[in-house]
Design an enzyme around this catalytic site. Structure first.
Site, PDB file in Angstrom:
ATOM      1  N   ARG A 149       1.054  16.149  24.823  1.00 36.51           N
ATOM      2  CA  ARG A 149       1.182  14.666  25.436  1.00 36.51           C
ATOM      3  C   ARG A 149       2.239  14.179  25.136  1.00 36.51           C
ATOM      4  O   ARG A 149       2.792  14.729  23.978  1.00 36.51           O
ATOM      5  CB  ARG A 149      -0.134  14.010  25.200  1.00 36.51           C
ATOM      6  N   LYS A 173      -5.863  13.644  20.467  1.00 36.47           N
ATOM      7  CA  LYS A 173      -6.781  12.655  20.601  1.00 36.47           C
ATOM      8  C   LYS A 173      -7.931  12.616  19.605  1.00 36.47           C
ATOM      9  O   LYS A 173      -8.400  13.549  19.441  1.00 36.47           O
ATOM     10  CB  LYS A 173      -7.372  12.474  22.063  1.00 36.47           C
ATOM     11  N   HIS A 245       4.529  13.535  31.320  1.00 41.17           N
ATOM     12  CA  HIS A 245       3.241  14.394  31.530  1.00 41.17           C
ATOM     13  C   HIS A 245       3.501  15.427  32.818  1.00 41.17           C
ATOM     14  O   HIS A 245       2.587  16.492  32.615  1.00 41.17           O
ATOM     15  CB  HIS A 245       2.346  13.128  32.019  1.00 41.17           C
ATOM     16  N   ARG A 248       3.330  18.840  31.013  1.00 40.39           N
ATOM     17  CA  ARG A 248       2.188  19.132  30.449  1.00 40.39           C
ATOM     18  C   ARG A 248       1.491  19.598  31.732  1.00 40.39           C
ATOM     19  O   ARG A 248       0.754  20.669  31.663  1.00 40.39           O
ATOM     20  CB  ARG A 248       1.342  18.106  29.888  1.00 40.39           C
ATOM     21  N   HIS A 271      -8.386  19.729  25.100  1.00 41.95           N
ATOM     22  CA  HIS A 271      -9.498  18.974  25.952  1.00 41.95           C
ATOM     23  C   HIS A 271     -10.613  19.469  25.380  1.00 41.95           C
ATOM     24  O   HIS A 271     -11.134  20.654  25.106  1.00 41.95           O
ATOM     25  CB  HIS A 271      -9.266  19.517  27.794  1.00 41.95           C
ATOM     26  N   TYR A 280     -14.995  27.741  21.908  1.00 46.25           N
ATOM     27  CA  TYR A 280     -13.569  28.158  21.637  1.00 46.25           C
ATOM     28  C   TYR A 280     -13.367  29.090  20.368  1.00 46.25           C
ATOM     29  O   TYR A 280     -12.549  29.359  19.871  1.00 46.25           O
ATOM     30  CB  TYR A 280     -12.589  27.529  21.877  1.00 46.25           C
TER      31      TYR A 280
END
Length: 304
Positions: A149, A173, A245, A248, A271, A280
């Site tokens: 990002r 984030k 963006h 990305r 994400h 994960y």
């Protein structure tokens, strides 16, 4: 019928009855595999016969959240539709869960995806003779090779560069950290920028650890990154509305089109979206690095 058997029979059908080329057959099977991967991520215990339209719609929504272009989504859906058409024609089932699902609108409000040759054209017009040229080359390389990002690029710190391992540490984030592979060319030009330009600058107090700086030695702004990208697009006469963006978006799309694992892509993009982080935990850094190396156009780099 389980998915493994279904895929093999679908593959044989495409080869023998539709006489499609090997590459086309593999593309269809790869599209179907993406759907199966999605069900596994969701921990859905579904067979081909028990899939409903809501499951397919959820899959398309998931692809959107992965920044996959509407064009690629439409192509993947086409492969899934062909699979269910095969099941009906061969009397494996009576209903088609894809029948009422329309292809994603190509006007969906997502950034345009850049073709790999377009990215190379953008890179080729950067004037490396200018002090900011090396910096701008490094910025575009990092955006595309690691799918960052804009905010993540701006806040990239010198002490978060692990070039000896081929990774960078990102603060995403929610201030969540993740490690992302970085391509050889991105490392090459970032290191060149640091040693030949940044290390010789007078850096403003409080900005000492930021990788990318403006001419006054301060952290770059979002507006500056947008300006760099827009100027490059203008220089090559690119007829697409692109932004930082877009790189990305292209990163994710090119990996999906190359056949990369959806779980790895989602991990690298940072994400949470539909699935939980615990999914994960078994994806180690060497595996993520392998995914980029095998499936990303810029992942192979140049050993120069």
């Amino acid at each position: 019928m389980d998915w493994h058997v279904a895929r093999e029979e679908f593959k044989n059908y495409l080869k023998l009855e539709r006489s499609l080329t090997g590459n086309t057959v593999e593309a269809y099977v790869r599209d179907l595999t993406k759907l199966v991967e999605f069900f596994e991520l969701q921990e859905f215990s579904l067979s081909p016969e028990t899939v409903e339209s809501s499951h397919i719609e959820g899959f398309l929504k998931y692809l959107t959240e992965l920044n996959v272009s509407s064009y690629t989504q439409a192509r993947i859906l086409s492969g899934v539709k062909a699979f269910y058409k095969f099941l009906i024609q061969t009397d494996y089932q009576d209903t088609d869960p894809t029948a009422l699902i329309s292809s994603p609108k190509l006007t969906r409000k997502l950034p345009d995806t850049l073709e790999f040759h377009e990215i190379e054209e953008l890179l080729s017009v950067i004037d490396m003779a200018k002090p900011e040229g090396t910096r701008n080359r490094a910025i575009i390389e990092v955006l595309y090779s690691s799918g960052l990002r804009v905010s993540e690029l701006l806040n990239l710190k010198l002490n978060n560069l692990y070039f000896d391992l081929g990774f960078i540490k990102i603060l995403g984030k929610g201030r969540k950290e993740r490690f992302v592979p970085i391509g050889k060319d991105a490392m090459k030009y970032t290191q060149l920028y640091i040693t030949e330009y940044r290390n010789k600058m007078k850096v403003k107090k409080g900005h000492e650890d930021f990788v990318f700086l403006n001419r006054r030695g301060a952290q770059l702004t979002r507006v500056m990154i947008f300006t760099i990208v827009k100027n490059l697009a203008k220089a090559i006469g690119l007829n697409k509305n692109i932004s930082p963006h877009t790189f990305r978006h292209s990163f994710a799309t090119h990996l999906v089109e190359g056949g990369a694992d959806l779980r790895a892509i989602q991990e690298m993009l940072g994400h949470e979206s539909i699935t939980t982080t615990e999914i994960y935990t078994h994806l180690d850094m060497s595996y993520l690095q392998q995914v980029v190396h095998e499936f990303h156009p810029r992942g192979k780099g140049n050993d120069q």
